[in-house]
Design a protein around this motif. Structure first.
Motif, PDB file in Angstrom:
ATOM      1  N   ASP A 156       1.569  -0.972  -0.481  1.00 32.24           N
ATOM      2  CA  ASP A 156      -0.014  -0.163   0.126  1.00 32.24           C
ATOM      3  C   ASP A 156       0.665   0.815   0.380  1.00 32.24           C
ATOM      4  OD1 ASP A 156      -2.078   2.002   0.298  1.00 32.24           O
ATOM      5  OD2 ASP A 156      -1.872   1.789   2.339  1.00 32.24           O
ATOM      6  N   SER A 157       1.985   1.301   1.089  1.00 31.17           N
ATOM      7  CA  SER A 157       3.027   2.622   1.249  1.00 31.17           C
ATOM      8  C   SER A 157       3.326   2.449  -0.708  1.00 31.17           C
ATOM      9  CB  SER A 157       3.970   1.759   1.990  1.00 31.17           C
ATOM     10  OG  SER A 157       3.444   2.071   2.969  1.00 31.17           O
ATOM     11  N   ASN A 158       4.410   1.371  -1.410  1.00 29.65           N
ATOM     12  CA  ASN A 158       4.701   1.663  -2.478  1.00 29.65           C
ATOM     13  C   ASN A 158       3.263   2.159  -3.070  1.00 29.65           C
ATOM     14  OD1 ASN A 158       6.883   0.700  -1.624  1.00 29.65           O
ATOM     15  ND2 ASN A 158       6.526  -1.536  -2.298  1.00 29.65           N
ATOM     16  N   SER A 159       2.131   1.713  -3.414  1.00 31.46           N
ATOM     17  CA  SER A 159       1.350   2.394  -4.411  1.00 31.46           C
ATOM     18  C   SER A 159       1.454   4.030  -4.192  1.00 31.46           C
ATOM     19  CB  SER A 159       0.386   2.175  -3.571  1.00 31.46           C
ATOM     20  OG  SER A 159      -1.167   2.077  -4.778  1.00 31.46           O
ATOM     21  N   LYS A 160       1.428   4.401  -3.490  1.00 31.00           N
ATOM     22  CA  LYS A 160       1.006   5.680  -2.578  1.00 31.00           C
ATOM     23  C   LYS A 160       2.391   6.604  -3.415  1.00 31.00           C
ATOM     24  CE  LYS A 160      -1.537   4.905   1.607  1.00 31.00           C
ATOM     25  NZ  LYS A 160      -1.915   5.377   2.747  1.00 31.00           N
ATOM     26  N   ALA A 161       3.055   6.028  -2.877  1.00 31.85           N
ATOM     27  CA  ALA A 161       4.891   6.589  -3.497  1.00 31.85           C
ATOM     28  C   ALA A 161       5.087   6.459  -5.221  1.00 31.85           C
ATOM     29  CB  ALA A 161       6.163   6.036  -3.368  1.00 31.85           C
ATOM     30  N   ILE A 162       4.035   6.022  -5.978  1.00 31.88           N
ATOM     31  CA  ILE A 162       4.739   5.696  -6.911  1.00 31.88           C
ATOM     32  C   ILE A 162       2.842   6.421  -8.018  1.00 31.88           C
ATOM     33  CG2 ILE A 162       3.190   4.266  -9.420  1.00 31.88           C
ATOM     34  CD1 ILE A 162       4.247   1.755  -7.905  1.00 31.88           C
ATOM     35  N   ARG A 163       1.249   6.977  -6.978  1.00 40.48           N
ATOM     36  CA  ARG A 163       1.091   7.820  -7.351  1.00 40.48           C
ATOM     37  C   ARG A 163       0.651   9.330  -6.705  1.00 40.48           C
ATOM     38  NH1 ARG A 163      -3.437   3.965  -4.418  1.00 40.48           N
ATOM     39  NH2 ARG A 163      -3.137   5.952  -2.748  1.00 40.48           N
ATOM     40  N   LYS A 164       2.476   9.625  -6.229  1.00 36.47           N
ATOM     41  CA  LYS A 164       3.024  10.518  -5.641  1.00 36.47           C
ATOM     42  C   LYS A 164       4.032  10.982  -6.985  1.00 36.47           C
ATOM     43  CE  LYS A 164       2.376  12.605  -2.949  1.00 36.47           C
ATOM     44  NZ  LYS A 164       1.168  14.259  -3.035  1.00 36.47           N
ATOM     45  N   MET A 165       5.015  10.113  -7.932  1.00 43.75           N
ATOM     46  CA  MET A 165       6.005  10.008  -8.303  1.00 43.75           C
ATOM     47  C   MET A 165       5.029  10.677  -9.819  1.00 43.75           C
ATOM     48  SD  MET A 165       8.313   7.583  -7.807  1.00 43.75           S
ATOM     49  CE  MET A 165       7.850   6.404  -6.929  1.00 43.75           C
ATOM     50  N   ILE A 166       4.042  10.078  -9.778  1.00 41.09           N
ATOM     51  CA  ILE A 166       3.294  10.514 -10.891  1.00 41.09           C
ATOM     52  C   ILE A 166       2.290  12.221 -10.693  1.00 41.09           C
ATOM     53  CG2 ILE A 166       0.773   9.609 -12.655  1.00 41.09           C
ATOM     54  CD1 ILE A 166       1.666   7.234 -11.319  1.00 41.09           C
ATOM     55  N   GLY A 167       2.155  12.497  -9.802  1.00 40.09           N
ATOM     56  CA  GLY A 167       1.673  13.752  -9.291  1.00 40.09           C
ATOM     57  C   GLY A 167       2.574  14.864  -9.835  1.00 40.09           C
ATOM     58  N   ARG A 168       3.750  14.535  -9.174  1.00 45.44           N
ATOM     59  CA  ARG A 168       5.029  15.227  -9.096  1.00 45.44           C
ATOM     60  C   ARG A 168       5.216  15.342 -10.640  1.00 45.44           C
ATOM     61  NH1 ARG A 168       8.914  13.884  -3.431  1.00 45.44           N
ATOM     62  NH2 ARG A 168       7.692  14.274  -2.129  1.00 45.44           N
ATOM     63  N   SER A 169       5.716  14.603 -10.771  1.00 48.22           N
ATOM     64  CA  SER A 169       5.781  14.639 -12.741  1.00 48.22           C
ATOM     65  C   SER A 169       4.489  15.588 -13.742  1.00 48.22           C
ATOM     66  CB  SER A 169       5.940  13.144 -13.099  1.00 48.22           C
ATOM     67  OG  SER A 169       6.856  12.295 -12.773  1.00 48.22           O
ATOM     68  N   ILE A 170       3.628  15.215 -13.323  1.00 51.32           N
ATOM     69  CA  ILE A 170       2.471  15.568 -13.739  1.00 51.32           C
ATOM     70  C   ILE A 170       2.154  17.626 -13.060  1.00 51.32           C
ATOM     71  CG2 ILE A 170      -0.514  16.599 -13.331  1.00 51.32           C
ATOM     72  CD1 ILE A 170      -0.777  13.369 -13.836  1.00 51.32           C
ATOM     73  N   SER A 171       2.852  17.450 -12.310  1.00 46.46           N
ATOM     74  CA  SER A 171       2.539  18.980 -11.991  1.00 46.46           C
ATOM     75  C   SER A 171       3.934  20.191 -12.347  1.00 46.46           C
ATOM     76  CB  SER A 171       2.642  19.278  -9.855  1.00 46.46           C
ATOM     77  OG  SER A 171       3.882  18.906  -9.679  1.00 46.46           O
ATOM     78  N   LYS A 172       5.160  19.727 -12.446  1.00 46.02           N
ATOM     79  CA  LYS A 172       6.123  19.534 -12.988  1.00 46.02           C
ATOM     80  C   LYS A 172       6.537  20.326 -14.372  1.00 46.02           C
ATOM     81  CE  LYS A 172       9.758  17.749 -10.483  1.00 46.02           C
ATOM     82  NZ  LYS A 172      10.876  16.587 -10.549  1.00 46.02           N
ATOM     83  N   ALA A 173       4.930  19.685 -15.073  1.00 38.18           N
ATOM     84  CA  ALA A 173       4.899  20.180 -16.423  1.00 38.18           C
ATOM     85  C   ALA A 173       3.897  20.980 -16.322  1.00 38.18           C
ATOM     86  CB  ALA A 173       4.008  19.142 -17.063  1.00 38.18           C
ATOM     87  N   TRP A 174       3.587  22.082 -15.838  1.00 40.48           N
ATOM     88  CA  TRP A 174       2.574  22.640 -15.728  1.00 40.48           C
ATOM     89  C   TRP A 174       3.873  23.951 -16.180  1.00 40.48           C
ATOM     90  CZ3 TRP A 174      -1.705  21.860 -11.296  1.00 40.48           C
ATOM     91  CH2 TRP A 174      -2.361  21.167 -11.623  1.00 40.48           C
TER      92      TRP A 174
END
Length: 77
Positions: A59-77
């Motif tokens: 579950d922690s790994n799943s949260k970490a992966i979602r966080k990395m995806i979110g950071r990647s998207i926010s950097k693209a803004w």
């Protein structure tokens, strides 16, 4: 012109993203991270079976992966 200064109190996991978001809005941000998720009691190399993933770890790994995806998207803004 005076730059407004704010105290950002948020989960340590979110602090980096939240700080950057507020800085884009021309705030001087003073970060104060809270609610750290690490637990030094879980790091015990004398008990190697503790390193085997369990459902909580997955579950922690799943949260970490979602966080990395979110950071990647926010950097693209």
């Amino acid at each position: 012109m005076h730059t407004p200064s704010i105290l950002l109190v948020t989960n340590a996991y979110h602090i980096k993203r939240a700080k950057k978001t507020l800085e884009r809005q021309v705030f001087k941000v003073n970060p104060y991270p809270v609610d750290f998720k690490t637990n030094p009691k879980n790091v015990n190399l004398k008990k190697p079976y503790k390193l085997i993933p369990n459902s909580e770890s997955l579950d922690s790994n799943s949260k970490a992966i979602r966080k990395m995806i979110g950071r990647s998207i926010s950097k693209a803004w």
